[in-house]
Write a protein that holds these residues in place. Structure first.
Motif, short mmCIF file in Angstrom:
data_model
loop_
_atom_site.label_atom_id
_atom_site.label_comp_id
_atom_site.label_asym_id
_atom_site.label_seq_id
_atom_site.Cartn_x
_atom_site.Cartn_y
_atom_site.Cartn_z
N ARG A 158 0.82 -1.20 0.00
CA ARG A 158 0.00 0.00 0.00
C ARG A 158 0.86 1.26 0.00
NH1 ARG A 158 -5.18 0.23 3.73
NH2 ARG A 158 -5.33 2.09 2.43
N ALA A 159 1.99 1.21 0.73
CA ALA A 159 2.89 2.36 0.74
C ALA A 159 3.51 2.57 -0.64
CB ALA A 159 3.99 2.14 1.78
N GLN A 160 3.85 1.47 -1.31
CA GLN A 160 4.42 1.57 -2.66
C GLN A 160 3.41 2.13 -3.65
OE1 GLN A 160 3.54 -0.87 -5.32
NE2 GLN A 160 4.76 0.36 -6.76
N ALA A 161 2.13 1.71 -3.50
CA ALA A 161 1.09 2.15 -4.43
C ALA A 161 0.80 3.65 -4.29
CB ALA A 161 -0.18 1.35 -4.21
N ARG A 162 0.90 4.18 -3.08
CA ARG A 162 0.57 5.60 -2.88
C ARG A 162 1.81 6.49 -2.89
NH1 ARG A 162 1.33 7.72 2.18
NH2 ARG A 162 -0.43 9.14 1.91
N GLY A 163 2.99 5.88 -2.88
CA GLY A 163 4.22 6.67 -2.81
C GLY A 163 4.80 6.60 -1.41
N TRP A 164 6.04 6.13 -1.32
CA TRP A 164 6.66 5.93 -0.01
C TRP A 164 6.78 7.26 0.75
CZ3 TRP A 164 7.48 1.46 2.38
CH2 TRP A 164 7.52 0.28 1.62
N ASP A 165 6.49 7.19 2.05
CA ASP A 165 6.73 8.33 2.93
C ASP A 165 7.19 7.78 4.28
OD1 ASP A 165 4.44 7.28 4.09
OD2 ASP A 165 3.16 8.98 3.60
N ARG A 166 7.37 8.67 5.22
CA ARG A 166 7.92 8.26 6.51
C ARG A 166 7.01 7.27 7.23
NH1 ARG A 166 9.87 12.38 11.38
NH2 ARG A 166 10.61 10.74 12.81
N SER A 167 5.70 7.51 7.20
CA SER A 167 4.77 6.62 7.90
C SER A 167 4.80 5.22 7.31
CB SER A 167 3.35 7.19 7.84
OG SER A 167 2.88 7.24 6.50
N GLY A 168 4.91 5.10 5.98
CA GLY A 168 4.98 3.79 5.35
C GLY A 168 6.24 3.05 5.73
N MET A 169 7.37 3.74 5.72
CA MET A 169 8.64 3.10 6.08
C MET A 169 8.64 2.67 7.55
SD MET A 169 11.50 5.22 3.90
CE MET A 169 10.94 6.87 4.36
N GLN A 170 8.06 3.49 8.41
CA GLN A 170 7.99 3.12 9.83
C GLN A 170 7.12 1.88 10.04
OE1 GLN A 170 6.60 6.79 11.61
NE2 GLN A 170 8.68 7.43 12.17
N LEU A 171 6.00 1.81 9.32
CA LEU A 171 5.11 0.67 9.45
C LEU A 171 5.82 -0.62 9.02
CD1 LEU A 171 2.36 -0.68 9.87
CD2 LEU A 171 1.74 0.05 7.55
N VAL A 172 6.49 -0.59 7.87
CA VAL A 172 7.17 -1.78 7.37
C VAL A 172 8.33 -2.15 8.29
CG1 VAL A 172 8.48 -2.72 5.44
CG2 VAL A 172 6.46 -1.32 5.01
N ALA A 173 9.08 -1.17 8.75
CA ALA A 173 10.20 -1.46 9.65
C ALA A 173 9.71 -2.08 10.96
CB ALA A 173 10.98 -0.17 9.94
N HIS A 174 8.60 -1.57 11.47
CA HIS A 174 8.01 -2.11 12.70
C HIS A 174 7.62 -3.57 12.49
CE1 HIS A 174 4.58 -1.77 15.91
NE2 HIS A 174 5.47 -2.70 16.21
N GLY A 175 6.88 -3.84 11.42
CA GLY A 175 6.44 -5.21 11.17
C GLY A 175 7.59 -6.16 10.94
N ALA A 176 8.59 -5.74 10.16
CA ALA A 176 9.74 -6.60 9.88
C ALA A 176 10.53 -6.89 11.15
CB ALA A 176 10.64 -5.94 8.83
N THR A 177 10.67 -5.88 12.01
CA THR A 177 11.41 -6.08 13.27
C THR A 177 10.69 -7.08 14.17
OG1 THR A 177 12.28 -3.82 13.16
CG2 THR A 177 12.32 -4.92 15.31
#
Length: 428
Positions: A347-366
């Protein structure tokens, strides 16, 4: 450009997997799919579901023609099989589905030879979408065979020990399913097997306007489904697990630790254990849970009937994965985190990466990595202190759920309120 690059990457991946499978004396996904042009397909419903996805780009008249042609071809195949007395062994294929595959391939030919410009691209996208769903299934089957050949030992004892912190849910669910008898088992088995068909129902709703708008939405369920199927088997290779019914049940034969499932939870002194070269190491994470979670998430924007379907399929899939002894509770938690991380990234890729998208993915991956590390290196402590580690595991999953919901809500388009004119007194 994006679809073209994705197509090249997908084709390259399929060819590489075909070569890898051949090295182990196995047919790859391309070979298995090519066989279904003539021979009985492994899943007829999946082929028709794939054709339904392709038909989102067609007009209603074209859809009726495609369905009629597919059914007609299947009737011809059935007549030929009857004439030559070709038997289909029970559980090894369906007597229908070839027609749907022929229609998919036929539409690809029509796109290349009879269409031009945007219409050609749109039809090829539809065919590609349908074939990707089938290729995803074939790719998964090949991956499972490779895991069984390349991973001689499994880590089930570690996961089963860590599962004590969650109360051994597979053992509890197994006893519940057995108590429901054959009716409950048959319902759960159907839900478990036909997961892709439920996904297509949701996807068809999301793609219902493609034929009118002549374009696909930026994000839909099929994208998530395919990425889950692409990345999940890679985790199988890192963390090979066969499941309770094999490691601790009758289905494991002499390879099982003992015939304990679902009556007696195992001990808490884990070791790596050798296992046969047939059983897939396909438990960590639970991809059935991951796909069912994706269905649930994407059904939230649909009408009430679809929301009910998504909820039912998630609950029933959880019941099947645990109740049939295919997964441990730890796999389920990892599967939920895995899906929400992938869904957030797409979803972050489809709308354009921003800080909130990167934080969400980093949180989930961690959280996902932390879960796997804990299952492998802290299972004895988790079993010794279930009152501590059980809530921690659930809270870790809940934190990803909360982060996903909170972040994606901010991505929703806000509907501006149109000011209403103030009522004026009537002129007499």
């Amino acid at each position: 450009m994006l679809w073209g690059a994705a197509g090249v990457v997908t084709l390259g991946f399929l060819v590489a997997l075909e070569i890898a499978a051949r090295r182990y004396g196995l047919p790859g996904p391309i070979t298995n799919q090519a066989k279904e042009v003539i021979f009985a397909p492994k899943s007829g419903p999946l082929l028709y579901a794939s054709m339904a996805l392709m038909m989102v780009v067609l007009t209603w008249r074209q859809r009726f023609i495609a369905i009629g042609v597919a059914i007609g071809i299947d009737l011809v195949f059935a007549a030929v099989r009857w004439a030559v007395d070709a038997k289909i062994p029970h559980g090894y294929g369906h007597p229908f589905g070839n027609g749907a595959l022929w229609v998919l391939l036929g539409c690809a030919v029509i796109a290349v030879t009879r269409r031009t410009g945007r219409e050609r691209i749109l039809l090829l996208k539809g065919v590609g979408l349908g074939l990707l769903l089938v290729a995803g299934r074939k790719t998964g089957d090949t991956w499972l065979l490779i895991t069984s050949r390349t991973r001689p030992t499994v880590l089930d004892q570690y996961v089963a020990t860590a599962d004590h912190a969650l109360g051994n849910p597979s053992w509890i669910a197994g006893r519940i399913v057995r108590a429901t008898g054959s009716v409950g088992a048959h319902v759960l088995d159907y839900v478990y097997i036909q997961l892709a068909v439920a996904a297509v129902v949701i996807a068809l709703y999301q793609l219902r306007d493609v034929a009118v708008e002549r374009r696909f939405p930026r994000h839909h369920l099929v994208r998530t489904f395919l990425v889950i199927g692409l990345l999940g088997p890679g985790i199988y290779m890192i963390f090979p697990v066969v499941g309770p019914i094999f490691a601790y049940g009758a289905d494991g034969g002499h390879w099982a630790v003992a015939d304990l499932w679902p009556n007696t939870p195992p001990g808490t002194v884990p070791h790596s254990m050798p296992f046969d070269e047939i059983t897939p190491r396909n438990c960590m994470p639970s991809l059935h849970t991951a796909w069912a979670t994706a269905i649930f998430v994407h059904s939230r924007r649909g009408p009430r009937a679809l929301r009910y379907l998504g909820t039912f399929w998630l609950i029933a899939t959880l019941g099947a994965t645990l109740g049939f002894g295919y997964h441990y509770g730890a796999d389920i938690v990892a599967g939920v985190v895995f899906t929400l991380t992938i869904e957030g990234a797409l979803r972050a890729q489809a709308r354009g990466w921003d800080r909130s998208g990167m934080q969400l993915v980093a949180h989930g991956a961690t959280v996902f990595v932390a879960l796997l590390v804990s299952y492998r290196f802290l299972p004895v402590r988790m079993a010794a202190y279930p009152w501590l580690f059980g809530p921690l595991v659930i809270l870790a999953m809940a934190s990803v759920i909360h982060a996903y919901v909170r972040t994606t809500r901010t991505w929703e388009p806000r509907t501006a309120l149109v000011p209403q004119p103030e009522p004026q007194p009537e002129l007499v």
